[in-house]
Design a protein around this motif. Structure first.
Motif, PDB file in Angstrom:
ATOM      1  N   THR A  63       0.956  -1.434   0.047  1.00 49.44           N
ATOM      2  CA  THR A  63       0.159  -0.122  -0.113  1.00 49.44           C
ATOM      3  C   THR A  63       0.858   1.033   0.084  1.00 49.44           C
ATOM      4  O   THR A  63       0.681   2.079  -0.852  1.00 49.44           O
ATOM      5  N   ILE A  66       2.821   1.739  -3.362  1.00 53.33           N
ATOM      6  CA  ILE A  66       1.718   2.315  -4.473  1.00 53.33           C
ATOM      7  C   ILE A  66       1.720   3.857  -4.551  1.00 53.33           C
ATOM      8  O   ILE A  66       1.788   4.620  -5.342  1.00 53.33           O
ATOM      9  N   GLU A  99      -0.553  -2.025 -11.472  1.00 60.58           N
ATOM     10  CA  GLU A  99      -1.693  -3.059 -11.415  1.00 60.58           C
ATOM     11  C   GLU A  99      -1.186  -4.312 -10.938  1.00 60.58           C
ATOM     12  O   GLU A  99      -1.780  -4.999 -10.121  1.00 60.58           O
ATOM     13  N   ASN A 102      -0.881  -3.947  -7.235  1.00 61.71           N
ATOM     14  CA  ASN A 102      -2.218  -4.138  -6.546  1.00 61.71           C
ATOM     15  C   ASN A 102      -2.797  -5.460  -6.491  1.00 61.71           C
ATOM     16  O   ASN A 102      -3.446  -5.771  -5.441  1.00 61.71           O
TER      17      ASN A 102
END
Length: 199
Positions: A63, A66, A99, A102
């Motif tokens: 987290t 990103i 992506e 994630n």
């Protein structure tokens, strides 16, 4: 060492290192001290609880990576970020790497949920935990959930990562003289254009 050698770590080394640099180990130790006292050691240090903690740690680390990518890579020249690691070792674009990061976050959350649903109940039964120990274990696991949610919430509301704030921080770090040079460079062409058009 990686920073001085301008070396981007490989994904496996990076994930293990990131838990330490994020302070996740310290957070887990504090949680064990404050909430784990009533949990029997054989449960607190069991494999299912270890995997819950590792899943929560990785979720929090990814987290942060990103959200902080632009700040760390573009503004600070940092090399330790899961997005950059995936870009480099999987030959991805930045968007593809975000992506992929994630998806790693999602997989860690799914792992957390799987362990909680399928591995923790048999562990509780095998150890024959009493009601007090079960309650303490439940509170500890809820604390892990709250920690992950809190990390995500903090990154959503923090002002550390939006680009306007990064630009203001860079201007403050460079100092007033550099800021004035930037203003002069930006305004001089317009001033000259006005001067020549007035003639």
């Amino acid at each position: 060492m990686n920073q001085t050698q301008h070396r981007i770590p490989d994904p496996v080394d990076y994930v293990e290192m990131r838990r330490a640099t994020f302070g996740a180990d310290m957070t887990m130790n504090l949680a064990r001290i404050t909430k784990g006292g009533r949990i029997p050691p054989e449960a607190l240090y069991s494999r299912p609880l270890h995997w819950l903690e590792v899943s929560a740690q990785d979720y929090a680390c990814f987290t942060n990576d990103i959200f902080s990518y632009q700040k760390e890579i573009e503004y600070e020249g940092e090399l330790h970020n899961i997005v950059l690691v995936l870009q480099t070792f999987l030959d991805l674009s930045r968007e593809e790497a975000v992506e992929a990061a994630n998806k790693l976050m999602t997989s860690r959350m799914e792992q957390f949920e799987h362990v909680l649903a399928h591995d923790v109940p048999p562990m509780i039964a095998d150890l024959d935990l009493d009601a007090e120990a079960r309650q303490a274990l439940g509170a500890y696991i809820e604390g892990l959930k709250d920690w992950m949610a809190g990390i995500l919430d903090w990154h959503h509301i923090s002002r550390r990562y939006p680009e306007p704030e990064l630009q203001r921080h860079r201007a403050r770090a460079l100092g007033p003289a550099a800021l004035m040079r930037g203003l002069t460079a930006a305004t001089l062409p317009r001033a000259l254009a006005g001067l020549f058009s007035a003639g």
